[in-house]
Motif scaffolding. Structure first.
Motif, mmCIF file in Angstrom:
data_model
loop_
_atom_site.group_PDB
_atom_site.id
_atom_site.type_symbol
_atom_site.label_atom_id
_atom_site.label_comp_id
_atom_site.label_asym_id
_atom_site.label_seq_id
_atom_site.Cartn_x
_atom_site.Cartn_y
_atom_site.Cartn_z
ATOM 1 N N THR A 166 0.805 -1.144 0.065
ATOM 2 C CA THR A 166 0.177 -0.116 0.060
ATOM 3 C C THR A 166 0.702 1.310 -0.059
ATOM 4 O O THR A 166 0.448 2.262 -0.213
ATOM 5 C CB THR A 166 -0.928 0.188 1.275
ATOM 6 O OG1 THR A 166 -0.080 0.131 2.328
ATOM 7 C CG2 THR A 166 -1.920 -1.358 1.353
ATOM 8 N N GLN A 167 2.217 0.937 0.075
ATOM 9 C CA GLN A 167 2.976 2.334 0.439
ATOM 10 C C GLN A 167 3.357 2.713 -1.088
ATOM 11 O O GLN A 167 3.256 2.266 -2.019
ATOM 12 C CB GLN A 167 4.548 1.731 1.097
ATOM 13 C CG GLN A 167 4.247 1.315 2.224
ATOM 14 C CD GLN A 167 5.681 0.794 2.921
ATOM 15 O OE1 GLN A 167 6.400 1.518 3.292
ATOM 16 N NE2 GLN A 167 6.239 -0.433 2.658
ATOM 17 N N ASN A 168 3.667 4.040 -1.108
ATOM 18 C CA ASN A 168 4.338 4.607 -2.419
ATOM 19 C C ASN A 168 5.778 4.046 -2.808
ATOM 20 O O ASN A 168 6.255 3.234 -2.044
ATOM 21 C CB ASN A 168 4.130 6.042 -2.504
ATOM 22 C CG ASN A 168 5.361 6.838 -1.331
ATOM 23 O OD1 ASN A 168 6.180 6.035 -0.891
ATOM 24 N ND2 ASN A 168 5.131 7.952 -1.109
ATOM 25 N N ILE A 169 6.248 4.593 -3.918
ATOM 26 C CA ILE A 169 7.451 4.128 -4.422
ATOM 27 C C ILE A 169 8.739 4.473 -3.205
ATOM 28 O O ILE A 169 9.515 3.213 -3.105
ATOM 29 C CB ILE A 169 7.839 4.515 -5.694
ATOM 30 C CG1 ILE A 169 9.256 4.028 -6.158
ATOM 31 C CG2 ILE A 169 8.185 5.982 -5.475
ATOM 32 C CD1 ILE A 169 8.998 2.344 -6.356
ATOM 33 N N GLU A 170 8.413 5.302 -2.518
ATOM 34 C CA GLU A 170 9.543 5.644 -1.428
ATOM 35 C C GLU A 170 9.348 4.688 -0.342
ATOM 36 O O GLU A 170 10.425 4.198 0.032
ATOM 37 C CB GLU A 170 9.625 6.889 -1.061
ATOM 38 C CG GLU A 170 9.985 7.894 -2.055
ATOM 39 C CD GLU A 170 8.916 8.441 -2.916
ATOM 40 O OE1 GLU A 170 7.679 8.059 -2.797
ATOM 41 O OE2 GLU A 170 9.035 9.504 -3.775
ATOM 42 N N GLY A 171 8.185 4.377 -0.070
ATOM 43 C CA GLY A 171 8.249 3.250 1.195
ATOM 44 C C GLY A 171 8.468 2.074 0.857
ATOM 45 O O GLY A 171 9.011 1.326 1.651
ATOM 46 N N GLN A 172 8.132 1.874 -0.353
ATOM 47 C CA GLN A 172 8.276 0.325 -0.813
ATOM 48 C C GLN A 172 9.735 0.022 -1.193
ATOM 49 O O GLN A 172 10.191 -1.023 -0.690
ATOM 50 C CB GLN A 172 7.429 -0.176 -2.296
ATOM 51 C CG GLN A 172 5.985 -0.464 -1.935
ATOM 52 C CD GLN A 172 5.140 -0.839 -3.270
ATOM 53 O OE1 GLN A 172 5.952 -1.706 -3.846
ATOM 54 N NE2 GLN A 172 3.931 -0.628 -3.485
ATOM 55 N N THR A 173 10.475 1.113 -1.837
ATOM 56 C CA THR A 173 11.817 0.989 -1.862
ATOM 57 C C THR A 173 12.498 0.790 -0.506
ATOM 58 O O THR A 173 13.544 0.061 -0.283
ATOM 59 C CB THR A 173 12.373 2.124 -2.548
ATOM 60 O OG1 THR A 173 11.878 2.123 -3.956
ATOM 61 C CG2 THR A 173 14.041 2.132 -2.704
ATOM 62 N N ARG A 174 12.237 1.526 0.496
ATOM 63 C CA ARG A 174 12.915 1.624 1.611
ATOM 64 C C ARG A 174 12.737 0.226 2.571
ATOM 65 O O ARG A 174 13.597 -0.506 2.970
ATOM 66 C CB ARG A 174 12.307 2.515 2.844
ATOM 67 C CG ARG A 174 12.940 4.125 2.667
ATOM 68 C CD ARG A 174 12.398 4.879 3.912
ATOM 69 N NE ARG A 174 12.643 6.210 3.312
ATOM 70 C CZ ARG A 174 11.889 6.982 2.502
ATOM 71 N NH1 ARG A 174 10.783 6.454 2.272
ATOM 72 N NH2 ARG A 174 12.127 8.203 2.389
ATOM 73 N N MET A 214 12.452 6.361 -6.482
ATOM 74 C CA MET A 214 13.275 5.038 -6.285
ATOM 75 C C MET A 214 14.773 5.689 -5.994
ATOM 76 O O MET A 214 15.370 5.054 -4.961
ATOM 77 C CB MET A 214 13.059 3.965 -7.094
ATOM 78 C CG MET A 214 13.990 2.824 -6.968
ATOM 79 S SD MET A 214 15.614 2.921 -7.324
ATOM 80 C CE MET A 214 15.582 3.473 -9.088
ATOM 81 N N ASN A 215 15.248 6.276 -6.739
ATOM 82 C CA ASN A 215 16.452 6.717 -6.794
ATOM 83 C C ASN A 215 16.987 7.685 -5.627
ATOM 84 O O ASN A 215 18.009 7.555 -5.110
ATOM 85 C CB ASN A 215 17.032 7.578 -7.932
ATOM 86 C CG ASN A 215 17.669 6.566 -9.106
ATOM 87 O OD1 ASN A 215 18.135 5.589 -8.889
ATOM 88 N ND2 ASN A 215 17.597 7.008 -10.403
ATOM 89 N N ALA A 216 15.572 8.480 -5.065
ATOM 90 C CA ALA A 216 16.069 9.321 -4.079
ATOM 91 C C ALA A 216 16.366 8.427 -2.713
ATOM 92 O O ALA A 216 17.158 8.836 -1.990
ATOM 93 C CB ALA A 216 14.989 10.154 -3.765
#
Length: 116
Positions: free
Chosen positions: A33-41, A77-79
């Motif tokens: 359910t997370q955004n790309i930043e959350g899933q990447t983390r 994702m890169n961030a």
């Protein structure tokens, strides 16, 4: 030479270790359910945990493959990646857009690393 496998399931192992090289299965977020930043983390956290369990860490990554469900998430994702990657130890990496196993998954990462 033997192959050591960790977290062996019916379909796949999360880790295989052979001759000092660690191969991780593609890692995905459990909380999709997370955004790309959350899933990447979350995915990078799984990678940290599995590498530690296999006797390594992110400074020993030999190669990385990143699959994004939509290339529009590349910057997000890169961030997160840039905050996580060990300074001076950025591995060879490929990032591609791909249809992932479930539509809510935004990123999957595959790692090959050396043991310490």
């Amino acid at each position: 030479m033997s192959v050591q496998r960790l977290h062996v399931g019916k379909r796949l192992s999360e880790v295989a270790i052979h001759n000092g090289t660690i191969y991780l299965a593609g890692q995905i977020a459990e909380d999709a359910t997370q955004n790309i930043e959350g899933q990447t983390r979350e995915v990078l956290g799984h990678i940290d945990r599995l590498l530690a369990e296999a006797g390594s860490d992110k400074t020993k990554i030999l190669s990385c493959q990143i699959f994004l469900s939509d290339v529009k998430d590349f910057a997000g994702m890169n961030a997160v990646w840039d905050e996580w990657v060990a300074p001076g130890n950025a591995p060879p990496r490929a990032t591609v857009e791909a249809k992932l196993a479930r539509p809510e998954l935004l990123v999957e990462i595959i790692i090959v690393a050396a043991q310490k």
